[in-house]
Design a protein around this motif. Structure first.
Motif, PDB file in Angstrom:
ATOM      1  N   ILE A 100     -17.198  35.803  75.777  1.00 50.91           N
ATOM      2  CA  ILE A 100     -16.681  34.872  76.767  1.00 50.91           C
ATOM      3  C   ILE A 100     -15.207  34.559  76.498  1.00 50.91           C
ATOM      4  N   ASP A 101     -14.823  34.476  75.232  1.00 53.04           N
ATOM      5  CA  ASP A 101     -13.427  34.198  74.892  1.00 53.04           C
ATOM      6  C   ASP A 101     -12.519  35.356  75.289  1.00 53.04           C
ATOM      7  N   PHE A 159     -10.424  29.473  80.132  1.00 48.10           N
ATOM      8  CA  PHE A 159      -9.320  29.951  80.967  1.00 48.10           C
ATOM      9  C   PHE A 159      -8.254  28.858  81.103  1.00 48.10           C
ATOM     10  N   CYS A 160      -8.695  27.636  81.380  1.00 48.40           N
ATOM     11  CA  CYS A 160      -7.757  26.519  81.532  1.00 48.40           C
ATOM     12  C   CYS A 160      -7.005  26.239  80.245  1.00 48.40           C
ATOM     13  N   ALA A 193     -12.098  35.294  79.115  1.00 50.59           N
ATOM     14  CA  ALA A 193     -11.193  34.227  79.549  1.00 50.59           C
ATOM     15  C   ALA A 193      -9.743  34.576  79.233  1.00 50.59           C
ATOM     16  N   ARG A 194      -9.501  35.156  78.056  1.00 45.34           N
ATOM     17  CA  ARG A 194      -8.131  35.537  77.685  1.00 45.34           C
ATOM     18  C   ARG A 194      -7.583  36.611  78.619  1.00 45.34           C
ATOM     19  N   GLU A 195      -8.403  37.596  78.922  1.00 43.91           N
ATOM     20  CA  GLU A 195      -7.955  38.680  79.793  1.00 43.91           C
ATOM     21  C   GLU A 195      -7.599  38.167  81.190  1.00 43.91           C
ATOM     22  N   LEU A 196      -8.459  37.317  81.753  1.00 42.30           N
ATOM     23  CA  LEU A 196      -8.177  36.802  83.089  1.00 42.30           C
ATOM     24  C   LEU A 196      -6.982  35.855  83.060  1.00 42.30           C
TER      25      LEU A 196
END
Length: 509
Positions: free
Chosen positions: A299-300, A256-257, A303-306
């Motif tokens: 997981i990727d 996410f970061c 993270a991209r969606e959020l």
């Protein structure tokens, strides 16, 4: 209670909930950010986040400590978010002492929080069946101090904005109520389990979530005073973890970061730093167990969606130059643990005697070791903090906190916007609200990671609200929402009436 006072700024509204705050450089606010690598320098190392102890000899992605310092002419405040499962209070304090010597920032104006990745080296003994890795425990505090010192050295005139939006598709209650005809057995052999984590997708043995979810995604944005350069972004979301297998990893937090640093960051001498902090997700996770399993979800992708949701909200933040405040308050509570009775100690002694010096290899052996540890450590000192930045309040709680507790804090907060950072300044375990203890399940089985007294949650909530009242100069709002649905209320009422889970609640058999 210790309180520190400085100035900053206030207000605007985006989507359902947006408030912003800034102070131009001439008003005295400065900010700095830095990232340090906290990946274990030597392998193998003991991994945290699993039920049984395990060594890990691979690194999937780098672990980071993301550090921010806010300062005006009166005081400085440091906030650190670490890619770690949980960091106990004594390890946090070691880092704060070192950082204070390097920067002059008092230790009671520092907040150190774990992201709660379950793929990090351990710095905590008796984290279920896992010990602290002694080499990594020595390594981590100086690195955290280094990060705070770098952020302090990067101070420059700054302004700050903040917002919160709803992101309901990416976190859900993972603790579900069992069908009354199919209650489960706990590790101690008693039929007490009326709610449990991770029931499986659309499992007919479970009738619905045991509580609500806190689905707010909060952002605190830091820019240079002229608005030309982003300095940092502190995000907060109540989702437990996604999970990475086969090596040490920062989990979705790091991904996410990375996404936001690529979207927002600019090249320069001082890099932009994004951090995702753990919210109130003790009973929350990304899985929606009321829907079919998503077999193609990664997981990727998560993270991209959020990150895309955060990016859209970030772009709408406006920075106001009206005057406001920067303050911090800290207090501590001495809370009792739920002690094992004579029968539980006798049960534990059989397992402990048979196991000897080797590490636990079963759930029963883990809880037998935990029972002895709790017997020898009957209480816990916890540190609670609140930071005020304009009309934003940030709470820091050294626990794994249920979603309903986060909702209660936000509903009663005197600030226009509030978010809650879990596993901050310690790792004192799950704090189910008192009524949830009657439903039993993993988060109520006494352990160092779930051992505080039944009334710990209301004590912590009340103390945090007191700190918020002190910093805001206003009374807390009345709590007018129940948050439970009819199904949940019925299950809790039945469990109370039948005095379920009595021994695990600290009562006699």
């Amino acid at each position: 209670m210790r309180i520190s006072m400085p100035p900053v700024t206030a207000s605007l509204i985006l989507l359902a909930t947006l408030f912003v705050m800034t102070t131009p450089g001439e008003c005295g606010l400065s900010a700095g950010a830095a990232t340090v690598d906290v990946t274990p320098p030597t392998l193998p190392a003991i991994q945290n986040g699993l039920f049984l102890e395990q060594n890990q000899d691979k690194v999937l992605d780098r672990l980071k400590a993301r550090c921010f310092v806010l300062q005006n002419d009166r005081a400085a405040i440091a906030i650190v978010v670490v890619d770690s499962c949980m960091i106990p209070r004594d390890v946090c304090e070691r880092a704060k002492v070192l950082a204070s010597k390097q920067t002059g920032i008092p230790i009671h104006r520092m907040l150190i929080a774990s992201t709660h990745t379950h793929s990090a080296p351990s710095v905590m003994n008796y984290c279920l069946g896992t010990r602290s890795d002694p080499s990594y425990e020595r390594f981590l505090p100086p690195k955290l101090a280094e990060g705070i010192a770098q952020a302090y050295a990067n101070l420059e005139p700054a302004r700050v904005g903040y917002t919160s939006i709803d992101a309901p598709e990416h976190t859900h209650c993972r603790r579900w109520l069992r069908d009354p005809e199919q209650y489960g057995v706990d590790p101690f052999g008693d039929k007490t389990v009326r709610a449990i984590m991770h029931p499986g997708y659309q499992n007919p043995a479970f009738i619905g979530p045991a509580g609500p979810a806190d689905t707010g995604l909060s952002l605190l944005s830091i820019q240079s005073a002229d608005g030309k350069r982003p300095i940092g972004l502190l995000a907060n979301y109540s989702m437990h973890y996604f999970g990475a297998r086969g090596g040490f990893s920062s989990d979705y937090y790091g991904r996410f970061c990375n996404e936001l640093e690529q979207k927002i960051g600019t090249k320069g001498e001082k890099p932009f730093v994004a951090a995702m902090s753990q919210g109130t997700s003790g009973d929350l996770q990304w899985m929606n167990y009321g829907a079919p399993r998503r077999t193609d979800y990664s997981i990727d992708q998560y993270a991209r969606e959020l990150a895309d949701i955060a990016w859209k909200a970030y772009q709408q933040i406006e920075y106001d130059s009206s005057e406001s405040q920067l303050k911090m308050a800290e207090s501590s509570l001495l809370i009792k643990r739920r002690l094992p009775n004579k029968e539980r100690l006798a049960w534990a002694d059989k397992y402990n005697q048979a196991r000897g010096e080797r590490r636990p290899k079963s759930k029963e052996e883990v809880y037998a070791e935990q029972a002895q540890w709790i017997h020898e450590h009957p209480q816990e000192q916890i540190v609670l903090q609140v930071i005020r930045i304009g009309d934003l309040g940030i709470t820091a709680i050294p626990n794994e906190v249920y979603g309903i507790t986060g909702l209660k804090l936000k509903a009663q907060s005197p600030f226009k916007q509030t978010f809650n950072m879990g596993l901050a300044n310690g790792a004192a375990g799950y704090i189910p609200p008192p009524e949830q203890h009657y439903l039993g399940g993993y988060t109520t089985w006494p352990a160092r990671t779930a051992g505080l007294e039944v009334q710990a949650e209301p004590q912590i909530v009340d103390k945090l609200l007191q700190l918020m009242e002190t910093l805001s100069g206003e009374k807390r709002k009345p709590l007018t929402t129940d948050f439970y649905n009819d199904q949940q209320r019925t299950a809790i009422k039945k469990a109370r009436a039948e005095d379920n889970n009595r021994v695990n609640r600290g009562g006699d058999s």
